[in-house]
Motif scaffolding. Structure first.
Motif, PDB file in Angstrom:
ATOM      1  N   VAL A 284       0.857  -1.187   0.000  1.00  0.00           N
ATOM      2  CA  VAL A 284       0.000   0.000   0.000  1.00  0.00           C
ATOM      3  C   VAL A 284       0.894   1.238   0.000  1.00  0.00           C
ATOM      4  N   VAL A 285       0.613   2.142  -0.930  1.00  0.00           N
ATOM      5  CA  VAL A 285       1.381   3.384  -1.065  1.00  0.00           C
ATOM      6  C   VAL A 285       0.464   4.543  -0.684  1.00  0.00           C
ATOM      7  N   LYS A 286       0.894   5.356   0.315  1.00  0.00           N
ATOM      8  CA  LYS A 286       0.066   6.457   0.811  1.00  0.00           C
ATOM      9  C   LYS A 286       0.857   7.764   0.813  1.00  0.00           C
ATOM     10  N   VAL A 287       0.194   8.849   0.480  1.00  0.00           N
ATOM     11  CA  VAL A 287       0.782  10.171   0.682  1.00  0.00           C
ATOM     12  C   VAL A 287       0.941  10.362   2.187  1.00  0.00           C
ATOM     13  N   ASP A 288       2.129  10.758   2.631  1.00  0.00           N
ATOM     14  CA  ASP A 288       2.406  10.800   4.070  1.00  0.00           C
ATOM     15  C   ASP A 288       1.775  12.007   4.755  1.00  0.00           C
ATOM     16  N   ASP A 289       1.811  13.162   4.130  1.00  0.00           N
ATOM     17  CA  ASP A 289       1.334  14.405   4.739  1.00  0.00           C
ATOM     18  C   ASP A 289      -0.196  14.411   4.801  1.00  0.00           C
ATOM     19  N   ILE A 290      -0.770  14.530   5.993  1.00  0.00           N
ATOM     20  CA  ILE A 290      -2.226  14.458   6.147  1.00  0.00           C
ATOM     21  C   ILE A 290      -2.912  15.668   5.507  1.00  0.00           C
ATOM     22  N   ALA A 291      -2.279  16.834   5.558  1.00  0.00           N
ATOM     23  CA  ALA A 291      -2.869  18.005   4.910  1.00  0.00           C
ATOM     24  C   ALA A 291      -2.981  17.787   3.404  1.00  0.00           C
ATOM     25  N   LEU A 292      -1.977  17.148   2.814  1.00  0.00           N
ATOM     26  CA  LEU A 292      -2.039  16.845   1.380  1.00  0.00           C
ATOM     27  C   LEU A 292      -3.090  15.769   1.101  1.00  0.00           C
ATOM     28  N   GLN A 293      -3.244  14.821   2.016  1.00  0.00           N
ATOM     29  CA  GLN A 293      -4.312  13.830   1.864  1.00  0.00           C
ATOM     30  C   GLN A 293      -5.668  14.523   1.782  1.00  0.00           C
ATOM     31  N   GLN A 294      -5.892  15.475   2.682  1.00  0.00           N
ATOM     32  CA  GLN A 294      -7.174  16.182   2.702  1.00  0.00           C
ATOM     33  C   GLN A 294      -7.379  16.996   1.428  1.00  0.00           C
TER      34      GLN A 294
END
Length: 676
Positions: A284-294
């Motif tokens: 699983v590959v996820k964008v780490d920064d939560i602000a960027l996720q939002q």
């Protein structure tokens, strides 16, 4: 493809996918592999993309998970549990990276996590205490499985901080637990689980938490819900915080500065993942920064900031040389594919179970075919499919023989069953497997008399039935190769001692179809004696908790058979106990009568099962946790938290009457009662 042709194919795919969804999610009995299911879904997505007018709210492409199973309380997720989009190539990963950077720019870091092949679960803690565990269900509404989640040993019941938090993770079954479970199910004549994922799902969706506890599941947490509420700014920081609370959020993961590093990490784990104790099927590959996720947000089905790369199952093409037949303990005749050896997941494979005749016909597998084989969950060899296009000549369709390959008696196929069975109690295969089961640890527990000696005794025609074991004489045993006086004495002593076993061990040892170890104890507790059980009707049996109609019919059929009645009479004449001992009154008044007892630590001179049986015979009840209602704690070597809690309850005055015994004191009570 025209619109009309596409519409027909879309309808076919939806029906087929929904059928397989039911088999996978609700029945825990998949009919196709993950790769085959993924291919069906990919084709449907492509058609609905090419023909937008064919899209529908009822399409499987709009579904996240599965319907709630009957018997569980429904749980509505405050925040949807979405599934992930899949990638099957590095090109698709780079396309994902391109879409991410088009929205948030080039300053983006990723986190890679090995994708556990299990069941998605949600864990809710309030003031640090576990209050709810739930399945994903359809993403909006899941199943309350709190009692089953609480049985998973690496899930903390109390966090290190009194915090209210929801986390999500994957419940899985370790590979060794999976293999052990399938061995047990095979011995009981039950269908085998296809892979660890389905075994985990089947375990957590049991209404009896004791079954889940026996399966030894684990959980790895992969998300902190609403992480920003805890001043967490990145996914990796959130997982580290979860670990600090005592949650099992370790797994295998790594931060990656760009998509090239992601691809390198994925490739590095391609083979290495097979050495882990649990099954994995991707990264699983996820964008780490939560602000960027939002900022990236979500589609209706999945987050735009994450993707699951699926490893290709290692497959090999080979030639099917023979379909062998194995007769198991319950008489089930299982076809086995015998093929030219191939290398799969680091081992040489030359055979795989074909399960039953229906599966062989469904996949059109014929001797002489070129076939594709793989390891399901990197563990169990399986035949994926045949390659009929490579047949140079017409090959005969497989048919099960009419007679048992071991004894020649006619085989039977019972209604609503896929297996053909030999029902001849004198069949050599049934006798051998039945004897091995009878002497096994969880049955009559005849120490030292394993498969090797059973085979020798059969070859020498010294035994034919389990009753013959109790007729063995020392002078006969000494005639066997490698059998000395000490070993003969030990085996004969173990055989003699087994006569005193409680009824449930004998019931389980007899190998009655569908009656496992737990059912045997339930039956023994309910009917108390073999005679009462043998005369029970189907109607009486189904009144017993956990005894269903099929098991009840199997029990009645067993005791109606003339051979079974003769065997039981023989065993009784030889002195075997035919009564349940667990609830018998102690021979002398016992301090444990009516009391709640907890065993902790390692008992050095007696097995835990034997100690539990003695406590029950002395009128006590054994439980697994220490509380204000606990009367006795029996502490062996290396006793840990349970002993500490007991001491704390005494010192605090919350349970001043609680008594702590060591092993010597406990055994003195057992000896006083004359049980040893």
């Amino acid at each position: 493809m025209t619109k009309a042709e596409a519409a027909l194919r879309v309808e076919e795919l939806r029906n087929e996918i929904e059928f397989h969804n039911r088999r996978y999610y609700q029945e825990d009995n998949p009919a196709i592999s993950d790769a085959e299911w993924d291919e069906l879904m990919r084709e449907l997505i492509q058609l609905e993309t090419a023909f937008p007018e064919l899209q529908s709210e009822v399409s499987p492409t709009q579904r996240v998970g599965a319907a709630v199973a009957e018997g569980f309380v429904k749980v509505e997720h405050e925040i949807s549990m979405l599934s992930l989009s899949n990638a099957y190539s590095t090109e698709e990963l780079r396309e994902f990276d391109k879409r991410v950077r088009q929205v948030v720019g080039d300053e983006v870091r990723y986190v890679c996590e090995l994708k556990i092949d299990g069941l998605a679960v949600s864990l809710r803690y309030e003031n640090g205490r576990l209050v709810r565990g739930a399945t994903r269900g359809d993403g909006e509404v899941g199943e309350d499985i709190t009692t089953n989640i609480r049985t998973i040993r690496n899930v903390p019941l109390q966090l290190s901080e009194p915090i209210s938090i929801e986390v999500r993770g994957e419940a899985y079954m370790p590979k060794q637990s999976f293999l052990r479970l399938n061995e047990q199910r095979e011995q009981q004549g039950l269908p085998l689980f296809a892979n660890p994922r389905n075994a985990a799902a089947g375990s957590l969706r049991q209404l009896d938490p004791k079954i889940a506890a026996e399966r030894r599941l684990g959980v790895i947490v992969y998300q902190v819900v609403q992480a920003t509420d805890y001043a967490l700014s990145s996914h990796s920081e959130a997982l580290a915080y979860a670990e600090s609370l005592g949650l099992p959020a370790t797994g295998q993961r790594q931060q990656c500065g760009d998509i090239d590093a992601v691809i390198d990490y994925i490739e590095a784990w391609s083979e290495q993942r097979r050495s882990l104790s649990y099954a994995t099927d991707g990264m699983v590959v996820k964008v780490d920064d939560i602000a960027l996720q939002q900022e990236l947000g979500f589609t209706a089905k999945s987050p735009r900031w994450a993707i699951a790369y699926k490893y290709k199952a290692e497959q090999a093409e080979t030639t099917l040389r023979e379909i062998g037949l194995n007769v198991g303990r319950t008489g089930a005749v299982t076809p086995t594919a015998m093929f030219d050896p191939v290398q799969l997941a680091g081992t040489t494979v030359a055979r795989a179970s074909l399960h039953n005749e229906d599966l062989i016909h469904e996949k059109d597998i014929r001797v002489g075919d070129r076939i594709i084989v793989q390891k399901a969950g990197d563990i169990i060899p399986e035949v994926v499919k045949s390659l009929p296009e490579k047949r140079e000549t017409e090959l005969p369709v497989f048919a099960m023989p009419e007679h048992c390959p071991q004894c020649g008696e006619a085989l039977r196929r019972l209604p609503d069953e896929a297996a053909w069975r030999c029902v001849n109690p004198s069949c050599p295969a049934l006798i051998r497997e039945g004897l091995i089961h009878f002497v096994s640890r969880n049955a009559m527990n005849i120490d030292g008399l394993g498969e090797q000696w059973i085979t020798i005794l059969l070859d020498k025609e010294m035994v034919q039935t389990v009753a013959d074991l109790y007729r063995l004489q020392k002078e006969d045993m000494l005639q066997l190769d490698r059998m000395g006086e000490k070993l003969a004495d030990k085996l004969l002593h173990a055989i003699e001692a087994s006569k005193q076993n409680s009824l449930e061990r004998l019931l389980f040892g007899l190998g009655i179809r569908l009656v496992g170890e737990k059912a045997a104890k339930t039956l023994a507790q309910s009917f108390q004696t073999m005679d009462r059980l043998a005369s029970a009707t189907v109607e009486e049996l189904v009144l017993v908790p956990e005894i269903g109609p099929k098991m009840a019919e199997s029990i009645v059929q067993y005791f109606e058979a003339q051979g079974a009645r003769a065997l039981l009479a023989d065993l009784q004449a030889l002195g075997l106990n035919m009564a349940y001992k667990g609830l018998q009154t102690a021979k002398v008044e016992s301090i444990f009568t009516g009391k709640t007892v907890v065993l902790t630590g390692t008992l050095e001179t007696v097995e835990r099962k034997a100690a539990t049986t003695w406590i029950e015979m002395l009128g006590g009840t054994v439980t697994g946790s220490v509380s204000a209602k606990t009367d006795f704690v029996i502490a062996g070597a290396k006793a840990g938290s349970k002993l500490e809690k007991a001491q704390g309850l005494i010192e605090s005055g919350k349970n001043p009457g609680l008594q702590i015994f060591n092993e010597e004191q406990f055994l003195a009570c057992v000896d006083e009662a004359g049980l040893r």
